[in-house]
Each structure stands twice: as structure tokens, then as C-alpha cells.
Design a protein around this motif. Structure first.
Motif, PDB file in Angstrom:
ATOM      1  N   VAL A 101       0.829  -1.162   0.104  1.00 46.67           N
ATOM      2  CA  VAL A 101      -0.019  -0.207   0.038  1.00 46.67           C
ATOM      3  C   VAL A 101       0.768   1.221   0.043  1.00 46.67           C
ATOM      4  CG1 VAL A 101      -1.824   0.902   1.026  1.00 46.67           C
ATOM      5  CG2 VAL A 101      -1.605  -1.371   1.315  1.00 46.67           C
ATOM      6  N   PRO A 102       1.633   1.538  -1.240  1.00 38.57           N
ATOM      7  CA  PRO A 102       2.124   2.699  -1.154  1.00 38.57           C
ATOM      8  C   PRO A 102       1.361   4.063  -1.089  1.00 38.57           C
ATOM      9  CG  PRO A 102       2.141   1.999  -3.408  1.00 38.57           C
ATOM     10  CD  PRO A 102       1.465   0.937  -2.474  1.00 38.57           C
ATOM     11  N   ILE A 103       2.015   5.069  -0.855  1.00 38.50           N
ATOM     12  CA  ILE A 103       1.317   6.524  -1.135  1.00 38.50           C
ATOM     13  C   ILE A 103       1.185   6.612  -2.605  1.00 38.50           C
ATOM     14  CG2 ILE A 103       1.443   8.880  -0.687  1.00 38.50           C
ATOM     15  CD1 ILE A 103       3.046   8.210   1.953  1.00 38.50           C
ATOM     16  N   SER A 104       2.207   6.577  -3.234  1.00 35.48           N
ATOM     17  CA  SER A 104       1.940   7.020  -4.774  1.00 35.48           C
ATOM     18  C   SER A 104       2.898   5.971  -5.320  1.00 35.48           C
ATOM     19  CB  SER A 104       2.691   8.149  -4.961  1.00 35.48           C
ATOM     20  OG  SER A 104       2.801   8.379  -6.499  1.00 35.48           O
ATOM     21  N   THR A 105       2.202   5.098  -6.416  1.00 34.29           N
ATOM     22  CA  THR A 105       2.880   4.258  -7.053  1.00 34.29           C
ATOM     23  C   THR A 105       3.301   4.557  -8.524  1.00 34.29           C
ATOM     24  OG1 THR A 105       0.739   3.137  -8.259  1.00 34.29           O
ATOM     25  CG2 THR A 105       1.449   2.443  -6.134  1.00 34.29           C
ATOM     26  N   GLU A 106       2.871   5.876  -8.773  1.00 37.10           N
ATOM     27  CA  GLU A 106       3.507   6.202 -10.217  1.00 37.10           C
ATOM     28  C   GLU A 106       4.872   6.293 -10.342  1.00 37.10           C
ATOM     29  OE1 GLU A 106       1.176   8.081  -8.545  1.00 37.10           O
ATOM     30  OE2 GLU A 106      -0.427   7.357  -9.838  1.00 37.10           O
ATOM     31  N   HIS A 107       5.662   6.582  -9.184  1.00 39.38           N
ATOM     32  CA  HIS A 107       7.253   6.515  -9.433  1.00 39.38           C
ATOM     33  C   HIS A 107       7.918   5.196  -9.407  1.00 39.38           C
ATOM     34  CE1 HIS A 107       6.206   6.004  -5.199  1.00 39.38           C
ATOM     35  NE2 HIS A 107       7.516   5.411  -5.141  1.00 39.38           N
ATOM     36  N   ARG A 108       7.266   4.303  -9.286  1.00 43.25           N
ATOM     37  CA  ARG A 108       7.690   2.907  -9.615  1.00 43.25           C
ATOM     38  C   ARG A 108       7.140   2.204 -10.878  1.00 43.25           C
ATOM     39  NH1 ARG A 108       6.140   0.825  -4.208  1.00 43.25           N
ATOM     40  NH2 ARG A 108       5.858   2.872  -3.721  1.00 43.25           N
ATOM     41  N   LEU A 109       6.079   2.669 -11.347  1.00 44.87           N
ATOM     42  CA  LEU A 109       5.382   2.299 -12.551  1.00 44.87           C
ATOM     43  C   LEU A 109       5.481   3.132 -13.850  1.00 44.87           C
ATOM     44  CD1 LEU A 109       2.133   1.129 -10.536  1.00 44.87           C
ATOM     45  CD2 LEU A 109       4.221  -0.445 -11.137  1.00 44.87           C
ATOM     46  N   ARG A 167      15.623   0.379  -7.141  1.00 40.30           N
ATOM     47  CA  ARG A 167      16.494   1.338  -6.325  1.00 40.30           C
ATOM     48  C   ARG A 167      15.815   1.564  -4.853  1.00 40.30           C
ATOM     49  NH1 ARG A 167      19.053   4.219 -11.450  1.00 40.30           N
ATOM     50  NH2 ARG A 167      20.782   2.817 -12.003  1.00 40.30           N
ATOM     51  N   ARG A 168      14.618   1.473  -5.006  1.00 39.31           N
ATOM     52  CA  ARG A 168      13.743   1.984  -3.979  1.00 39.31           C
ATOM     53  C   ARG A 168      13.889   1.356  -2.737  1.00 39.31           C
ATOM     54  NH1 ARG A 168      11.186   6.223  -4.465  1.00 39.31           N
ATOM     55  NH2 ARG A 168       9.776   5.574  -2.919  1.00 39.31           N
ATOM     56  N   ARG A 169      14.028   1.779  -1.590  1.00 39.17           N
ATOM     57  CA  ARG A 169      14.115   1.064  -0.412  1.00 39.17           C
ATOM     58  C   ARG A 169      12.717   0.207   0.081  1.00 39.17           C
ATOM     59  NH1 ARG A 169      17.466   3.095   4.941  1.00 39.17           N
ATOM     60  NH2 ARG A 169      18.460   3.832   3.096  1.00 39.17           N
ATOM     61  N   ASP A 170      11.877   0.723  -0.290  1.00 42.87           N
ATOM     62  CA  ASP A 170      10.387   0.401   0.024  1.00 42.87           C
ATOM     63  C   ASP A 170      10.295  -1.107  -0.763  1.00 42.87           C
ATOM     64  OD1 ASP A 170       9.923   1.934  -2.163  1.00 42.87           O
ATOM     65  OD2 ASP A 170       8.030   2.430  -1.811  1.00 42.87           O
ATOM     66  N   VAL A 171      10.694  -0.862  -2.091  1.00 43.55           N
ATOM     67  CA  VAL A 171      10.615  -2.148  -2.898  1.00 43.55           C
ATOM     68  C   VAL A 171      11.380  -3.233  -2.259  1.00 43.55           C
ATOM     69  CG1 VAL A 171      11.177  -3.284  -4.988  1.00 43.55           C
ATOM     70  CG2 VAL A 171      10.086  -0.916  -4.934  1.00 43.55           C
ATOM     71  N   TRP A 172      12.437  -3.285  -1.524  1.00 41.42           N
ATOM     72  CA  TRP A 172      13.436  -4.199  -0.881  1.00 41.42           C
ATOM     73  C   TRP A 172      12.625  -4.555   0.278  1.00 41.42           C
ATOM     74  CZ3 TRP A 172      16.445  -7.174  -3.096  1.00 41.42           C
ATOM     75  CH2 TRP A 172      17.006  -7.089  -4.222  1.00 41.42           C
ATOM     76  N   LYS A 173      12.121  -3.794   1.182  1.00 40.68           N
ATOM     77  CA  LYS A 173      11.435  -4.219   2.192  1.00 40.68           C
ATOM     78  C   LYS A 173      10.346  -5.408   1.872  1.00 40.68           C
ATOM     79  CE  LYS A 173      11.553  -0.456   4.981  1.00 40.68           C
ATOM     80  NZ  LYS A 173      10.971   0.827   5.728  1.00 40.68           N
TER      81      LYS A 173
END
Length: 102
Positions: A5-13, A29-35
Motif C-alpha cells: 500500500v504505497p502512497i504513490s505508485t506512479e514513481h515505480r510504475l 533502487r527504492r528501499r520500500d521495494v526491497w522491504k
């Protein structure tokens, strides 16, 4: 698996995957993706080292083991990214429609 449940997914998609299965560096490169992907990646690394040991014992020809050793991790990361992107797209659509899924 933790909730995606990210705040905004546009930056990754915003950048699509090349050929539909190759990893995108901006996504990883995003820390939340690695979590989210960390436990999956750790499990894969453990199993992959065991499999590489079998390759080195000579059960597979040298050229095939080199090909598998290089292509395996790239394909795994690409397919995991595809799965995570699909989940993020689903979450984005649910957030836009106001539907809450548990």
C-alpha cells in the motif's frame, strides 16, 4: 508478504519493463521495494547457491552452468518485479475506486 500500500505508485510504475520480464533498475533502487521483496530475494539466494554447487559438481556442462548461473538471477528478479508491479497496479485501481480489500 507485507501489504503493498504505497502512497504513490506512479514513481515505480512509470517505466515499463523491457521485454516484459527484464528488471528495471529504477524500480529496484527504492528501499520500500526491497522491504517487500527482501524475504523472496533471500530465499532465492539461498536456493541458488545450493543449485550453483550442483552445477559446479559437473552434473551440467560448463557452458550450460555458466548460462544458467547468469540468466537465473536476472529472470528471477524480472519475474518478481512483474509480480510486484501487478500487485501495485491492483492496489492503485482499488485506491482510485475507493474499494478496500483486506
Amino acid at each position: 508478504m507485507p501489504a503493498l500500500v504505497p502512497i504513490s505508485t506512479e514513481h515505480r510504475l512509470d517505466r515499463p519493463q523491457r521485454l516484459g520480464f527484464l528488471p528495471t533498475l529504477a524500480f529496484w533502487r527504492r528501499r520500500d521495494v526491497w522491504k517487500i521483496a527482501g524475504p523472496w530475494a533471500a530465499t532465492f539466494v539461498g536456493l541458488w547457491t545450493v543449485l550453483l554447487d550442483l552445477f559446479m559438481l559437473g552434473f551440467v556442462p560448463a557452458w550450460a552452468s555458466a548460462l544458467l548461473a547468469g540468466a537465473g538471477p536476472v529472470l528471477f528478479v524480472g519475474l518478481l518485479e512483474r509480480y510486484l508491479r501487478a500487485r501495485l497496479e491492483r492496489r492503485k485501481i482499488l485506491a482510485q475506486t475507493g474499494t478496500r480489500r483486506v
